[in-house]
Motif scaffolding. Sequence first.
Motif, PDB file in Angstrom:
ATOM      1  N   ALA A   1       0.829  -1.214   0.000  1.00  0.00           N
ATOM      2  CA  ALA A   1       0.000   0.000   0.000  1.00  0.00           C
ATOM      3  C   ALA A   1       0.866   1.269   0.000  1.00  0.00           C
ATOM      4  CB  ALA A   1      -0.930   0.004   1.212  1.00  0.00           C
ATOM      5  N   GLY A   2       2.190   1.096   0.095  1.00  0.00           N
ATOM      6  CA  GLY A   2       3.074   2.263   0.110  1.00  0.00           C
ATOM      7  C   GLY A   2       2.965   3.088   1.379  1.00  0.00           C
ATOM      8  N   ILE A   3       2.751   2.408   2.520  1.00  0.00           N
ATOM      9  CA  ILE A   3       2.601   3.125   3.793  1.00  0.00           C
ATOM     10  C   ILE A   3       3.714   2.714   4.743  1.00  0.00           C
ATOM     11  CG2 ILE A   3       1.113   3.429   5.823  1.00  0.00           C
ATOM     12  CD1 ILE A   3      -1.264   2.856   3.966  1.00  0.00           C
ATOM     13  N   ARG A   4       4.330   3.671   5.394  1.00  0.00           N
ATOM     14  CA  ARG A   4       5.399   3.365   6.354  1.00  0.00           C
ATOM     15  C   ARG A   4       4.922   3.593   7.779  1.00  0.00           C
ATOM     16  NH1 ARG A   4      10.182   6.497   3.245  1.00  0.00           N
ATOM     17  NH2 ARG A   4      10.970   6.756   5.356  1.00  0.00           N
ATOM     18  N   LEU A   5       4.985   2.564   8.603  1.00  0.00           N
ATOM     19  CA  LEU A   5       4.761   2.680  10.049  1.00  0.00           C
ATOM     20  C   LEU A   5       6.077   2.287  10.713  1.00  0.00           C
ATOM     21  CD1 LEU A   5       1.278   0.893  10.463  1.00  0.00           C
ATOM     22  CD2 LEU A   5       1.741   3.291   9.929  1.00  0.00           C
ATOM     23  N   ARG A   6       6.212   2.585  12.012  1.00  0.00           N
ATOM     24  CA  ARG A   6       7.459   2.237  12.694  1.00  0.00           C
ATOM     25  C   ARG A   6       7.247   0.984  13.555  1.00  0.00           C
ATOM     26  NH1 ARG A   6      12.149   4.976  14.578  1.00  0.00           N
ATOM     27  NH2 ARG A   6      11.830   6.431  12.887  1.00  0.00           N
ATOM     28  N   PHE A   7       7.869  -0.118  13.125  1.00  0.00           N
ATOM     29  CA  PHE A   7       7.785  -1.345  13.923  1.00  0.00           C
ATOM     30  C   PHE A   7       8.746  -1.243  15.099  1.00  0.00           C
ATOM     31  CE2 PHE A   7       5.791  -2.643  10.047  1.00  0.00           C
ATOM     32  CZ  PHE A   7       4.790  -3.502  10.476  1.00  0.00           C
ATOM     33  N   ARG A   8       8.254  -1.555  16.305  1.00  0.00           N
ATOM     34  CA  ARG A   8       9.108  -1.491  17.489  1.00  0.00           C
ATOM     35  C   ARG A   8       9.026  -2.810  18.260  1.00  0.00           C
ATOM     36  NH1 ARG A   8      10.833   3.371  19.590  1.00  0.00           N
ATOM     37  NH2 ARG A   8      12.067   1.883  20.742  1.00  0.00           N
ATOM     38  N   PRO A   9       9.621  -3.874  17.673  1.00  0.00           N
ATOM     39  CA  PRO A   9       9.547  -5.196  18.323  1.00  0.00           C
ATOM     40  C   PRO A   9      10.214  -5.211  19.694  1.00  0.00           C
ATOM     41  CG  PRO A   9      11.095  -5.221  16.482  1.00  0.00           C
ATOM     42  CD  PRO A   9      10.385  -3.901  16.421  1.00  0.00           C
ATOM     43  N   ASN A  10      11.176  -4.322  19.915  1.00  0.00           N
ATOM     44  CA  ASN A  10      11.829  -4.285  21.227  1.00  0.00           C
ATOM     45  C   ASN A  10      10.929  -3.698  22.308  1.00  0.00           C
ATOM     46  OD1 ASN A  10      14.062  -5.301  19.968  1.00  0.00           O
ATOM     47  ND2 ASN A  10      15.050  -3.293  19.730  1.00  0.00           N
ATOM     48  N   ALA A  11       9.968  -2.894  21.878  1.00  0.00           N
ATOM     49  CA  ALA A  11       9.053  -2.290  22.850  1.00  0.00           C
ATOM     50  C   ALA A  11       7.988  -3.287  23.286  1.00  0.00           C
ATOM     51  CB  ALA A  11       8.397  -1.049  22.253  1.00  0.00           C
ATOM     52  N   ALA A  12       7.497  -4.079  22.341  1.00  0.00           N
ATOM     53  CA  ALA A  12       6.495  -5.092  22.641  1.00  0.00           C
ATOM     54  C   ALA A  12       6.443  -6.034  21.442  1.00  0.00           C
ATOM     55  CB  ALA A  12       5.120  -4.453  22.851  1.00  0.00           C
ATOM     56  N   PRO A  13       6.137  -7.313  21.671  1.00  0.00           N
ATOM     57  CA  PRO A  13       6.019  -8.220  20.524  1.00  0.00           C
ATOM     58  C   PRO A  13       4.912  -7.703  19.607  1.00  0.00           C
ATOM     59  CG  PRO A  13       5.898  -9.412  22.629  1.00  0.00           C
ATOM     60  CD  PRO A  13       5.825  -7.951  22.953  1.00  0.00           C
ATOM     61  N   GLY A  14       5.222  -7.549  18.328  1.00  0.00           N
ATOM     62  CA  GLY A  14       4.222  -7.022  17.401  1.00  0.00           C
ATOM     63  C   GLY A  14       3.970  -5.541  17.585  1.00  0.00           C
ATOM     64  N   GLY A  15       4.887  -4.841  18.270  1.00  0.00           N
ATOM     65  CA  GLY A  15       4.698  -3.408  18.532  1.00  0.00           C
ATOM     66  C   GLY A  15       4.875  -2.583  17.269  1.00  0.00           C
ATOM     67  N   VAL A  16       3.941  -1.679  17.035  1.00  0.00           N
ATOM     68  CA  VAL A  16       4.062  -0.810  15.872  1.00  0.00           C
ATOM     69  C   VAL A  16       3.481   0.564  16.207  1.00  0.00           C
ATOM     70  CG1 VAL A  16       1.955  -1.799  14.851  1.00  0.00           C
ATOM     71  CG2 VAL A  16       3.508  -0.539  13.399  1.00  0.00           C
ATOM     72  N   ARG A  17       4.253   1.593  15.858  1.00  0.00           N
ATOM     73  CA  ARG A  17       3.840   2.964  16.153  1.00  0.00           C
ATOM     74  C   ARG A  17       3.274   3.600  14.889  1.00  0.00           C
ATOM     75  NH1 ARG A  17       8.527   6.984  17.223  1.00  0.00           N
ATOM     76  NH2 ARG A  17       8.229   7.187  14.989  1.00  0.00           N
ATOM     77  N   VAL A  18       2.099   4.212  15.041  1.00  0.00           N
ATOM     78  CA  VAL A  18       1.379   4.783  13.902  1.00  0.00           C
ATOM     79  C   VAL A  18       1.208   6.276  14.142  1.00  0.00           C
ATOM     80  CG1 VAL A  18      -0.732   4.684  12.528  1.00  0.00           C
ATOM     81  CG2 VAL A  18       0.062   2.636  13.745  1.00  0.00           C
ATOM     82  N   THR A  19       1.792   7.095  13.284  1.00  0.00           N
ATOM     83  CA  THR A  19       1.642   8.544  13.407  1.00  0.00           C
ATOM     84  C   THR A  19       0.307   8.971  12.800  1.00  0.00           C
ATOM     85  OG1 THR A  19       4.026   8.744  13.163  1.00  0.00           O
ATOM     86  CG2 THR A  19       2.737  10.759  12.866  1.00  0.00           C
ATOM     87  N   VAL A  20      -0.366   9.921  13.443  1.00  0.00           N
ATOM     88  CA  VAL A  20      -1.617  10.451  12.894  1.00  0.00           C
ATOM     89  C   VAL A  20      -1.270  11.362  11.711  1.00  0.00           C
ATOM     90  CG1 VAL A  20      -3.687  11.819  13.376  1.00  0.00           C
ATOM     91  CG2 VAL A  20      -2.673  10.388  15.173  1.00  0.00           C
ATOM     92  N   GLY A  21      -1.933  11.120  10.582  1.00  0.00           N
ATOM     93  CA  GLY A  21      -1.653  11.909   9.380  1.00  0.00           C
ATOM     94  C   GLY A  21      -2.843  12.745   8.967  1.00  0.00           C
ATOM     95  N   THR A  22      -2.925  13.055   7.690  1.00  0.00           N
ATOM     96  CA  THR A  22      -4.099  13.767   7.165  1.00  0.00           C
ATOM     97  C   THR A  22      -5.268  12.787   7.058  1.00  0.00           C
ATOM     98  OG1 THR A  22      -3.592  13.205   4.885  1.00  0.00           O
ATOM     99  CG2 THR A  22      -2.613  15.236   5.750  1.00  0.00           C
ATOM    100  N   GLU A  23      -6.439  13.302   6.777  1.00  0.00           N
ATOM    101  CA  GLU A  23      -7.605  12.412   6.642  1.00  0.00           C
ATOM    102  C   GLU A  23      -7.367  11.332   5.591  1.00  0.00           C
ATOM    103  OE1 GLU A  23     -10.758  15.177   5.935  1.00  0.00           O
ATOM    104  OE2 GLU A  23     -11.308  15.261   8.049  1.00  0.00           O
ATOM    105  N   MET A  24      -6.789  11.713   4.452  1.00  0.00           N
ATOM    106  CA  MET A  24      -6.567  10.740   3.382  1.00  0.00           C
ATOM    107  C   MET A  24      -5.513   9.713   3.790  1.00  0.00           C
ATOM    108  SD  MET A  24      -8.733  11.470   1.136  1.00  0.00           S
ATOM    109  CE  MET A  24      -8.358  10.669  -0.427  1.00  0.00           C
TER     110      MET A  24
END
Length: 555
Positions: free
Chosen positions: A323-346
């Motif tokens: 889908a051409g989307i980048r999220l930040r995976f943080r496996p060291n923070a939690a198993p399956g951890g992923v940080r999602v920044t709030v973007g524009t509506e689209m």
Amino acid sequence: MSGPASLARRLARPEILALPPTDTAAAAAAGGAPIGRSIKLDANENPFAPLVGGGLAASVNRYPEPQPAALRQRLADLYGCAPTQLWATRGSDDAIDLLIRTFCRPGEDSIVIVEPTFTAYAQFARLQGAKVVAARLTEDLQFDCDAVIAACAEARPKLLFLCTPNNPTGTPVEPAEVRRIAAALPDTLVIADEAYIEFSDTPSMVAEVGGNLVVLRTLSKAYGLAGARVGCLIADPEIIEVASRASPPYPLPSLSVAATLDALAAERMPLHTERIARLVADRDMLAERLRAVAEIRSIRTGGNFLFLEVADPAGLAQRLASAGIRLRFRPNAAPGGVRVTVGTEMENAAMLAVFGLAEAVRPSRRAEIVRDTKETRIAVAVDLDRTEPRRIDTGIGFYDHMLDQVAAHGGFALTLACSGDLEIDPHHSIEDIALALGAALKVALGDKRGIGRFGFALPMDEVRAEVLIDLSGRPFSKFEGSFDTPDVGGLPTQMVPHIFRSLADSMGAAIHVKVEGDNDHHKVEGCFKAFGRALRMGLAIEGRGDALPSTKGVL
Ligand SMILES: *Cc1c(COP(=O)(O)O)cnc(C)c1O
């Protein structure tokens, strides 16, 4: 000013204390911007103006002030401290590095961090040869005050970094906990990194800075200036004085300083407030929507991001890539951890679609316009698909009221502020605001799919006001009516037709206004209300919302 027993001097590296103090005023005179009309032949600068277009670059052939006084004052006002408590840095990353270099002797001193957290603390400490001791959040990622105090009692660190709210988990450290920790550890600098505090319900600690309590702030997240690299360290003036010795001579590029002062000008602030509130509301909406997704095991929020724990991070990574989307995976923070920044509506809609929450999203009908001239500086945001907020500050009370009527009756959100030359005449502000508002409405309307051409007639006591609008792309304005008094509530009545002409010009609309009656106040108000009502019909999305209301196929 620094007695031998001061905390800053007791904790600082001896090598730093051996350096001469930084005299920012003298350094400003020596290397900074020209003082008055002095001839600057002292800093080996190039005398010629830079070959860069645009006013911003005007003086980049000169070294900047080491701590630009205007920037220091603006940041102190923004955060609520004294300029002497604040040291401006190249982003707060740089403040972290500066603190570690000032206080940690290689091979001897240590810092404590609370994992999982922002990675820069440990990275800068390791670069400096300082030891990194990690306390941890609890199993369910809560902050554990006692565990942190216990880790520090053993490690006796020079510095303790508390990230609040924490990146990436969103966990806040409440002020009472920060206070308790600072009191328990008198020989450690307790550093509250408040990079995301603007998005948090937890209050800032800036007002309590002093002693061993230090706060870091940044313009990168809340104020959209990540590329400018501006942040700051807020601490007791003695800590600032000692840390400044480890600062490079000219840390802040003049382009960044100019961009920052511009972005934080008084009339821009309501737009920042609106943006932050919007990001917070969208963050909470996203959390709510994502709760329905089975593959997401937990959701935390904080800052301008969400922290998810997903069942199959590898699978998610694949779907994101396609889908051409980048999220930040943080496996060291939690198993399956992923940080999602709030973007524009689209952008948010595209992210939701990856989690199977697809829905048809219309491009946001929102626009922000910043319009500066020698006479006025205006910032305006409109959102045609929301009705709140309406926050208007033109400097002319009655005009505020009229524009509020336009937005309220028009059914759209309007944030508008102006710093204008009202001491000369309200004319410039009134006209330029109408031009800026019209331009914002035009941008927000976008390709005008789904909008119509409308009009509205409105009685107000003895007054009858009628406004017809054609959002045709062709400016035209006609005003029928006259006023007996020169002025209504500080708004010159002769400016009323002028306002509608400016709106027509900048919106690219035909606007016909006709008003009759006795009372000028009612007549003026009637015009603005009717304009709002006509606009409401014109802006409304009708039916499927994808037809152009013109046989030409283009408006
Ligand atoms: C992003 C971030 C920073 C760095 O901000 P800059 O001012 O851009 O250097 C500092 N601390 C935390 C926790 C962050 O997430």
